[in-house]
Design a protein around this motif. Structure first.
Motif, short mmCIF file in Angstrom:
data_model
loop_
_atom_site.label_atom_id
_atom_site.label_comp_id
_atom_site.label_asym_id
_atom_site.label_seq_id
_atom_site.Cartn_x
_atom_site.Cartn_y
_atom_site.Cartn_z
N GLY A 274 0.82 -1.22 0.00
CA GLY A 274 0.00 0.00 0.00
C GLY A 274 0.84 1.26 0.00
O GLY A 274 2.08 1.21 0.00
N VAL A 279 -3.64 4.15 -1.15
CA VAL A 279 -4.39 2.91 -0.98
C VAL A 279 -3.94 2.26 0.33
O VAL A 279 -2.74 2.14 0.57
N LEU A 294 -11.72 -6.22 -9.88
CA LEU A 294 -11.74 -5.17 -8.86
C LEU A 294 -13.01 -4.36 -9.05
O LEU A 294 -13.23 -3.80 -10.12
N ARG A 302 -9.65 1.45 -7.01
CA ARG A 302 -9.43 0.42 -8.03
C ARG A 302 -8.21 0.74 -8.89
O ARG A 302 -7.27 -0.05 -8.99
N THR A 305 -4.92 0.77 -7.01
CA THR A 305 -4.36 -0.57 -6.79
C THR A 305 -3.56 -1.03 -8.00
O THR A 305 -2.44 -1.54 -7.87
N LEU A 478 -13.68 -2.77 -3.29
CA LEU A 478 -12.97 -1.67 -2.65
C LEU A 478 -13.96 -0.57 -2.27
O LEU A 478 -14.96 -0.35 -2.95
N ARG A 481 -10.73 3.77 -0.72
CA ARG A 481 -9.31 3.47 -0.91
C ARG A 481 -8.82 2.29 -0.07
O ARG A 481 -7.67 2.26 0.36
N HIS A 483 -9.28 -2.24 0.38
CA HIS A 483 -9.87 -3.52 -0.01
C HIS A 483 -10.72 -4.00 1.16
O HIS A 483 -10.19 -4.26 2.24
#
Length: 514
Positions: A274, A279, A294, A302, A305, A478, A481, A483
């Motif tokens: 990250g 993220v 995603l 998304r 990432t 997601l 920002r 997951h």
């Protein structure tokens, strides 16, 4: 500051606002009402019309039709300065102040207190300190603006706008790069301004923040007003439906038949990967012969990432492995050497080189990998270009045609060809079907399935939930920002994705990806 405010008093009224750019109808008879002393969220996905509405109201664009009223009087500003003079100020995600000047100089730029033509620095700093104290900030106003956090820079920009007699404050993605502490600083200032009777328009993709700070929500989609609701009475799932245009009754879609190819070994894995303010750290495994989708709203993380994985942004935490070996992803060059390919969402600005031919665009990544000392011969270039033109049915089948003259779907195919020519192990596709016609859309979906069946590892980003369900073995959802959930097997359904997107922070934490 004033505390008793009539929240029913219309401060900014937009009625029947329309704006077109050629054949594109960016706004179609949009209504919007901002009351004095409220914080009002303006939401919508990419292309919804949010930015156009803001720019028309603030005089950047001339309106084609409609009326804008401020405190009951009709206005028609012809520039951002005219809008500010009328009492409407906008603070954007990228603060438009001068970082090399002091805080005080930024606050009073162009209107410094003077005596016989000489700026009274001490008086300017005294005023600046008093102004920021009203926002709960006690800082050295003589220090350069760049020495402070982005949140304090935002509050400084807001304070300047308010001191210039702004009655309406438009905040466009102000929290996009802030951490939680910085968000609290900004929210405190926003609440103080609302209590003083200033109307605030808050544009954001962070739904948790919208529900925390906003009194009402207006949703736009495809240039039209979808609805205006009180935040407290609008369930999150209903808000998602309004933004994405999906009726709840339609969320029972089932996924297409599974891929014929079997999933293989782990191709690439990421642990605690990250970047602060970009993220949140995530864990992710990508396998040969597997498509990982995603999903999430625009701004959910998304694209961020994908850019981290491809080295377009450098991670500041975690580790990455390829085929079980630790690797560094400090740049796209590193990723390309490892066999990664990336087709970005903005293909016209970040993907194709419009003035080059189809042939030159297709061989670009392969030539970059080989380096200047191993140039591809013209014969090799022609062979590669024609092979992929035939394989992907790129039309017209002319390798010497400038790629900028091709349709969006054929440009997307050429971008796929560019990376397929490098024989990648992992392909990252960001919105591969956006803005292309129905026929090309079906061909791209077919290509994704075929590539998966051939053993390629794919990470695919799409706003089209039906599409992502069709070809994904797993879907990572997601929000804000981060997951927040991973869906596998039979759980890969549109309804499950929508529920994960709409879940609040507490619910998401229970189902977060480990």
């Amino acid at each position: 500051m004033q505390t008793n405010v009539d929240l029913d008093s219309p401060l900014l009224e937009v009625r029947g606002l329309s704006k077109s750019f050629g054949a594109l109808k960016a706004l179609q008879e949009v209504d919007f009402t901002l009351r004095a002393g409220e914080i009002h969220a303006l939401l919508g996905e990419n292309g919804a019309g949010k930015s156009t509405l803001i720019k028309v109201v603030t005089g950047v664009f001339a309106r084609d039709a409609g009326v804008v009223r401020l405190a009951g009087g009709e206005i028609a500003p012809r520039s951002a300065k005219a809008a500010l003079d009328a009492g409407i100020a906008t603070v954007y995600q990228e603060v438009n102040l001068l970082p090399n000047l002091s805080v005080a100089q930024n606050l009073y730029l162009g209107r410094q207190p003077t005596c016989f033509g000489v700026v009274r620095e001490a008086e300017m700093r005294r005023r600046a300190k008093a102004l920021l104290n009203g926002f709960g900030l006690d800082i050295d106003v003589g220090a350069p603006l760049s020495s402070y956090s982005v949140a304090i820079q935002h509050v400084t920009a807001i304070a300047r706008a308010v001191d210039l007699s702004a009655r309406v404050l438009i905040l466009d993605e102000p929290t996009a790069s802030l951490d939680r502490h910085e968000v609290e600083i900004l929210f405190k200032a926003m609440r103080q301004l609302a209590a003083a009777g200033i109307g605030i328009v808050f544009v954001s993709h962070f739904l948790d923040q919208v529900y925390e700070i906003c009194d009402r929500i207006t949703v736009l989609r495809n240039g039209r007003l979808i609805g205006e609701r009180e935040t407290a009475s609008l369930p999150r799932l209903e808000l998602i439906r309004m933004m994405l245009g999906r009726e709840l009754a339609e969320t029972t879609e089932t996924r297409a038949p599974a891929h014929s190819g079997a999933m293989g070994e782990v191709c690439a894995s990421f642990k605690g990967f990250g970047k602060q303010g970009y993220v949140a750290p995530f864990d992710l495994e990508l396998r040969h012969g597997e498509v990982v989708g995603l999903a999430g709203l625009l701004g959910s993380g998304r694209t961020e990432t994908a850019r981290l994985i491809f080295g377009a942004e450098r991670a500041d935490s975690g580790e990455a492995e390829v085929d079980g070996q630790a690797v560094r992803l400090n740049s796209p060059r590193d990723a390309a050497r490892l066999g990664f390919g990336y087709c970005p969402e903005e293909r016209k600005t970040e993907g194709i080189v419009a003035d080059l031919t189809v042939r030159e665009n297709i061989v670009l990544a392969l030539q970059a990998r080989r380096g200047l000392h191993r140039p591809l011969s013209r014969r090799e270039q022609d062979e590669i270009a024609m092979r992929f033109i035939r394989l992907l049915d790129i039309r017209p089948p002319d390798p010497e045609r400038p790629i900028g003259l091709l349709s969006g779907g054929n440009q997307q195919k050429a971008l796929l060809a560019r990376w397929l020519a490098t024989e990648p192990r992992l392909l990252l596709l960001d919105e591969p079907t956006r803005g292309i016609d129905v026929g090309a859309h079906a061909e791209i979906i077919r290509l994704v399935r075929d590539l998966c069946d051939q053993g390629l590892a794919l990470l695919v980003i799409s706003s089209e939930l039906d599409e992502i369900v069709t070809y994904s073995n797993r879907v990572v959802v997601l929000r804000d920002r981060a997951h927040v959930e991973e869906l596998k097997g039979e759980a890969v359904e549109v309804s499950s994705i929508l529920a994960a997107i709409a879940a609040d922070g507490a619910t998401a934490a229970q189902g977060a990806v480990p």
